[in-house]
Write a protein that holds these residues in place. Structure first.
Motif, PDB file in Angstrom:
ATOM      1  N   TYR A  32      -6.047  -0.542  -1.733  1.00  0.00           N
ATOM      2  CA  TYR A  32      -7.352  -1.087  -2.064  1.00  0.00           C
ATOM      3  C   TYR A  32      -7.204  -2.331  -2.931  1.00  0.00           C
ATOM      4  CZ  TYR A  32      -8.468   3.424  -0.226  1.00  0.00           C
ATOM      5  OH  TYR A  32      -8.536   4.506   0.601  1.00  0.00           O
ATOM      6  N   ALA A  59     -10.654  -1.749   1.531  1.00  0.00           N
ATOM      7  CA  ALA A  59      -9.474  -1.030   2.022  1.00  0.00           C
ATOM      8  C   ALA A  59      -8.692  -1.968   2.932  1.00  0.00           C
ATOM      9  CB  ALA A  59      -9.887   0.221   2.783  1.00  0.00           C
ATOM     10  N   LYS A  93      -8.256   4.849  -4.586  1.00  0.00           N
ATOM     11  CA  LYS A  93      -9.472   4.422  -3.917  1.00  0.00           C
ATOM     12  C   LYS A  93     -10.506   4.038  -4.967  1.00  0.00           C
ATOM     13  CE  LYS A  93     -12.724   5.560  -0.330  1.00  0.00           C
ATOM     14  NZ  LYS A  93     -13.139   6.501   0.695  1.00  0.00           N
TER      15      LYS A  93
END
Length: 162
Positions: A32, A59, A93
């Motif tokens: 990310y 992403a 994330k």
């Protein structure tokens, strides 16, 4: 002879079933983007031509790495690819793009050197160092063509030029 054929058939069947289990893992991984903006470059060089960009928390699929750079492809738009410094990527994330508290490229560069405004002030006071010239130089800008020309004239590297 029948036993040998049966034995070889069994071995082939076992190898065929077990092969996917023991296959080499996929080297591509999803990471990310941890800075905003994140320019994607044509080559793994800071002075290379910008070919795209990735937003904070996007992403990306890492297709390959070279030195401290990663060649990535956006997960949401497979047509966008380019080189990005590995330091601009994280494996964690990022869940909320709207509440981004990311550092910009200048802050990351300072953090990589261990400096922030507080440390700079203490360092300047303790060692009687004046950072005003450094601050002035940081305000100067050059267009990408001038920077590449400078790198090439000084034979520093190819300057990221095509």
């Amino acid at each position: 002879m029948k036993k040998t054929i049966l034995f070889l058939s069994m071995i082939c069947m076992i190898v065929g079933i077990a092969s996917p289990v023991f296959a080499a893992p996929d080297k591509q991984k999803t990471l990310y983007v941890s800075i905003d903006p994140a320019p994607l470059k044509a080559k793994p060089a800071a002075a290379a031509k910008k070919v795209g960009s990735a937003e904070y928390a996007s992403a990306v699929l890492v297709l390959k790495t070279e030195k401290n750079w990663a060649y990535v492809q956006l997960v949401d738009d497979k047509s966008v690819e380019g080189w990005i410094p590995e330091s601009a990527l994280t494996s964690k994330k990022i869940k909320d793009k709207g509440k981004a508290a990311s550092a910009d490229a200048d802050e990351l560069a300072l953090a990589g050197k261990g400096f922030n405004s507080t440390i700079e002030a203490v360092y300047a006071d303790q060692f009687e160092v004046n950072f005003s010239l450094v601050d002035f130089i940081e305000t100067q800008e050059a267009d990408i063509d001038s920077a590449i020309g400078f790198a090439q004239a000084g034979q520093l590297n190819d300057g990221g030029a095509e």
